[in-house]
Design a protein around this motif. Structure first.
Motif, PDB file in Angstrom:
ATOM      1  N   ALA A 235       0.837  -1.201   0.000  1.00 26.62           N
ATOM      2  CA  ALA A 235       0.000   0.000   0.000  1.00 26.62           C
ATOM      3  C   ALA A 235       0.867   1.244   0.000  1.00 26.62           C
ATOM      4  N   LEU A 236       0.519   2.196  -0.863  1.00 31.60           N
ATOM      5  CA  LEU A 236       1.206   3.481  -0.966  1.00 31.60           C
ATOM      6  C   LEU A 236       0.175   4.594  -0.834  1.00 31.60           C
ATOM      7  N   PRO A 237       0.533   5.726  -0.214  1.00 28.24           N
ATOM      8  CA  PRO A 237      -0.443   6.800   0.001  1.00 28.24           C
ATOM      9  C   PRO A 237      -0.776   7.523  -1.301  1.00 28.24           C
ATOM     10  N   ARG A 238      -2.020   7.972  -1.412  1.00 18.89           N
ATOM     11  CA  ARG A 238      -2.418   8.729  -2.605  1.00 18.89           C
ATOM     12  C   ARG A 238      -1.873  10.148  -2.588  1.00 18.89           C
ATOM     13  N   THR A 239      -1.560  10.684  -1.401  1.00 12.62           N
ATOM     14  CA  THR A 239      -0.854  11.969  -1.287  1.00 12.62           C
ATOM     15  C   THR A 239       0.316  11.777  -0.339  1.00 12.62           C
TER      16      THR A 239
ATOM     17  N   GLY B 298      10.070  13.424  -0.607  1.00 13.20           N
ATOM     18  CA  GLY B 298      11.304  12.815  -0.128  1.00 13.20           C
ATOM     19  C   GLY B 298      11.131  11.622   0.775  1.00 13.20           C
ATOM     20  N   GLU B 299       9.945  11.432   1.334  1.00 12.86           N
ATOM     21  CA  GLU B 299       9.755  10.380   2.321  1.00 12.86           C
ATOM     22  C   GLU B 299       8.365   9.777   2.124  1.00 12.86           C
ATOM     23  N   VAL B 300       8.306   8.574   1.539  1.00  9.20           N
ATOM     24  CA  VAL B 300       7.037   7.937   1.204  1.00  9.20           C
ATOM     25  C   VAL B 300       6.826   6.734   2.126  1.00  9.20           C
ATOM     26  N   PRO B 301       5.745   6.703   2.926  1.00 12.16           N
ATOM     27  CA  PRO B 301       5.469   5.522   3.741  1.00 12.16           C
ATOM     28  C   PRO B 301       4.978   4.367   2.877  1.00 12.16           C
ATOM     29  N   VAL B 302       5.444   3.170   3.163  1.00  9.71           N
ATOM     30  CA  VAL B 302       5.071   1.964   2.416  1.00  9.71           C
ATOM     31  C   VAL B 302       4.626   0.910   3.423  1.00  9.71           C
TER      32      VAL B 302
ATOM     33  N   THR C 294       9.762   2.743   4.826  1.00 11.13           N
ATOM     34  CA  THR C 294       9.828   4.122   4.342  1.00 11.13           C
ATOM     35  C   THR C 294      10.732   4.195   3.120  1.00 11.13           C
ATOM     36  N   ALA C 295      10.206   4.743   2.033  1.00  7.91           N
ATOM     37  CA  ALA C 295      10.993   4.968   0.818  1.00  7.91           C
ATOM     38  C   ALA C 295      11.529   6.393   0.869  1.00  7.91           C
ATOM     39  N   GLU C 296      12.775   6.525   1.313  1.00  6.46           N
ATOM     40  CA  GLU C 296      13.365   7.841   1.556  1.00  6.46           C
ATOM     41  C   GLU C 296      14.414   8.149   0.503  1.00  6.46           C
ATOM     42  N   VAL C 297      14.364   9.368  -0.015  1.00  2.36           N
ATOM     43  CA  VAL C 297      15.327   9.777  -1.023  1.00  2.36           C
ATOM     44  C   VAL C 297      16.712   9.909  -0.399  1.00  2.36           C
ATOM     45  N   THR C 298      17.735   9.623  -1.192  1.00  2.36           N
ATOM     46  CA  THR C 298      19.126   9.824  -0.768  1.00  2.36           C
ATOM     47  C   THR C 298      19.685  11.021  -1.520  1.00  2.36           C
ATOM     48  N   CYS C 299      20.119  12.026  -0.786  1.00  2.34           N
ATOM     49  CA  CYS C 299      20.627  13.246  -1.413  1.00  2.34           C
ATOM     50  C   CYS C 299      22.133  13.358  -1.217  1.00  2.34           C
ATOM     51  N   PRO C 300      22.828  13.948  -2.183  1.00  2.73           N
ATOM     52  CA  PRO C 300      24.275  14.140  -2.039  1.00  2.73           C
ATOM     53  C   PRO C 300      24.582  15.055  -0.857  1.00  2.73           C
ATOM     54  N   PRO C 301      25.784  14.981  -0.317  1.00  3.46           N
ATOM     55  CA  PRO C 301      26.168  15.887   0.775  1.00  3.46           C
ATOM     56  C   PRO C 301      26.067  17.354   0.343  1.00  3.46           C
ATOM     57  N   LEU C 302      25.736  18.207   1.305  1.00  2.67           N
ATOM     58  CA  LEU C 302      25.659  19.658   1.104  1.00  2.67           C
ATOM     59  C   LEU C 302      24.616  20.040   0.051  1.00  2.67           C
TER      60      LEU C 302
ATOM     61  N   PRO D 213      11.188  -6.958   5.006  1.00  2.00           N
ATOM     62  CA  PRO D 213      11.720  -6.900   3.642  1.00  2.00           C
ATOM     63  C   PRO D 213      12.637  -5.698   3.430  1.00  2.00           C
ATOM     64  N   LEU D 214      13.500  -5.807   2.441  1.00 10.24           N
ATOM     65  CA  LEU D 214      14.417  -4.730   2.075  1.00 10.24           C
ATOM     66  C   LEU D 214      13.775  -3.879   0.989  1.00 10.24           C
ATOM     67  N   LEU D 215      13.644  -2.581   1.251  1.00  7.43           N
ATOM     68  CA  LEU D 215      13.044  -1.638   0.309  1.00  7.43           C
ATOM     69  C   LEU D 215      14.120  -0.721  -0.248  1.00  7.43           C
ATOM     70  N   THR D 216      14.203  -0.630  -1.579  1.00  7.49           N
ATOM     71  CA  THR D 216      15.173   0.253  -2.240  1.00  7.49           C
ATOM     72  C   THR D 216      14.423   1.228  -3.129  1.00  7.49           C
ATOM     73  N   ARG D 217      14.724   2.499  -2.981  1.00 12.28           N
ATOM     74  CA  ARG D 217      14.126   3.559  -3.797  1.00 12.28           C
ATOM     75  C   ARG D 217      15.162   4.061  -4.791  1.00 12.28           C
ATOM     76  N   ARG D 218      14.722   4.260  -6.034  1.00 19.73           N
ATOM     77  CA  ARG D 218      15.572   4.874  -7.057  1.00 19.73           C
ATOM     78  C   ARG D 218      14.824   6.027  -7.696  1.00 19.73           C
TER      79      ARG D 218
END
Length: 427
Positions: free
Chosen positions: A161-165, A169-173, A191-199, A267-272
């Protein structure tokens, strides 16, 4: 990495630096290594077909989600040796998802409505259709509405299940195991969380607070990847701080892969994050497909204007991305391997453990397999299907071609013996 045009056409510069296209494929050649054969020349005459799923790789029985009249909906088998289901009072075609299962002979149907979900499992071996109970209260979080899809970890079914809104950067799954009786068992929150570069705090979506619309665009065919893979868009509402300026819309295309992790309790969740586009009006993601081979996932994505925004400049080419997917520790980035002209109606095909690209040019349908980051330009299968057709993927290397003026046809895609042109078992 070289971006390559499968068929010649207009190209779009990628968000990052991409080498201009090189060799152009001559689709006039028909390679005998791929055979496109008509397996059923007239599928459900007089019915409108919404979805299809092949039950077994080596047999013809196929299940269809179809309507004879606008206010009717049914799950039907061809040939009709097993009784189907009347779904008319349960929901509309857009609320159902029909898919093959990872086990030969099984087909699954999912109903997803705002307040409930429900599952059906077709078992060809037992000639049965098992209907599950109404699934309410999943997820328990009622602060938003949810989209539910059936996925498989190995051969085990799970409801995701994924939220409709959501924030970008941070999607609950939410995930729940499905029991043999089609009820829900063990549950996990991820949680499907984005990975951002440093700074990069100023431009990192992880720190954006506004809510946006999430849409599940596609789910990879069960068994094609070690786990499950989903393609998702997250689109902003138009922000117009200055009434004199056009509203800006942003569309993020991301994929989520879920795999078993023997060393963890969940389970292992990977976001791209594949691409983010900004437009001056509302758009829709099209094409929007995901497929996989044993080493990676492939995403085909582009934009078209939304129905009420015909003047919007969407993408002039469709992007083909690839990312490694080898379990834990796999890099989360992906790269563009091809830019395909929009008017070629490119699409991805899952052919067993291989991925192929299809294109519709005039009355002809052309298919070429992908090997790693290369479209195999010397191996092309072609079939005349007519103009203005729609392709419905049926799983296990088969597609249903639906047209306005011709009968619906089920097409089998397979390797061909170069000596006699006969089909072999798969790609």
């Amino acid at each position: 990495m070289r971006a390559r045009a499968f068929v010649g056409g207009a190209l779009l510069a990628a968000c990052s630096s991409v080498t201009p296209p090189g060799l152009v494929l001559d689709v006039g050649r028909t390679c005998e290594d791929i055979a496109l054969a008509v397996a059923d020349a007239d599928v459900l005459p007089g019915w409108k077909i919404h979805a299809a799923a092949l039950a077994r790789s080596d047999e013809d029985p196929t299940w269809y989600l179809a309507s004879e009249n606008p206010d009717e909906l049914a799950l039907r088998r061809v040939p009709e040796d097993i009784p189907g289901l009347d779904l008319s009072v349960l929901g509309g075609p857009h609320e159902f998802t029909l898919t093959r299962g990872p086990i030969e002979g099984q087909v699954w149907l999912t109903l997803d409505r705002e307040d409930e979900a429900r599952l059906w499992r077709v078992d060809e071996a037992g000639e049965t259709v098992l209907a599950g109970p109404q699934l309410t209260g999943f997820p328990a979080d009622t602060s938003t509405q949810w989209i539910r899809r059936l996925v498989f970890l190995g051969q085990s079914p799970h409801l995701i299940a994924l939220p409709r809104t959501t924030r970008v950067g941070e999607v609950p799954v939410h995930m729940a195991a499905v029991s043999p009786e089609l009820a829900l068992g063990e549950r996990w929150t991820l949680t499907a969380e984005v990975t951002c570069p440093p700074l990069s705090e100023l431009n990192c979506p992880l720190f954006w607070e506004d809510l946006r619309t999430l849409t599940v665009l596609d789910v990879a065919e069960p068994g094609s990847v070690a786990g499950a893979a989903l393609l998702v868009s997250i689109a902003s509402l138009g922000e117009q701080p200055d009434p004199q300026m056009p509203a800006m819309f942003q569309t993020h295309i991301i994929s989520l892969t879920v795999q078993r992790d023997p060393s963890a309790e969940r389970p292992l969740l990977t976001r791209r994050d594949h691409v983010a586009w900004s437009t001056e009006g509302p758009v829709l993601a099209s094409p929007a497909q995901i497929a996989a081979d044993p080493l990676g996932i492939y995403v085909l994505a582009g934009l078209v204007p939304a129905p009420d925004s015909s003047g919007v400049n969407a993408t002039t080419a469709d992007y083909l991305f690839r990312a490694d997917v080898l379990g834990s520790g796999t890099p989360e980035d992906s790269g563009v391997i091809a830019l395909l002209a929009k008017d070629l109606r490119s699409h991805l095909l899952q052919l067993g453990s291989r991925v192929a690209v299809g294109q519709l040019v005039g009355d002809w349908w052309h298919v070429a397999p992908i090997e790693g980051v290369t479209i195999e330009e010397n191996i092309v299968g072609s079939l005349e299907v007519g103009d203005r057709v729609t392709l419905l993927r049926a799983g296990r290397g088969q597609v249903v071609v639906v047209g306005d003026s011709k009968p619906s046809r089920r097409i089998r895609i397979a390797c061909a013996d170069p000596d006699d042109g006969s089909e072999t078992e798969g790609l």
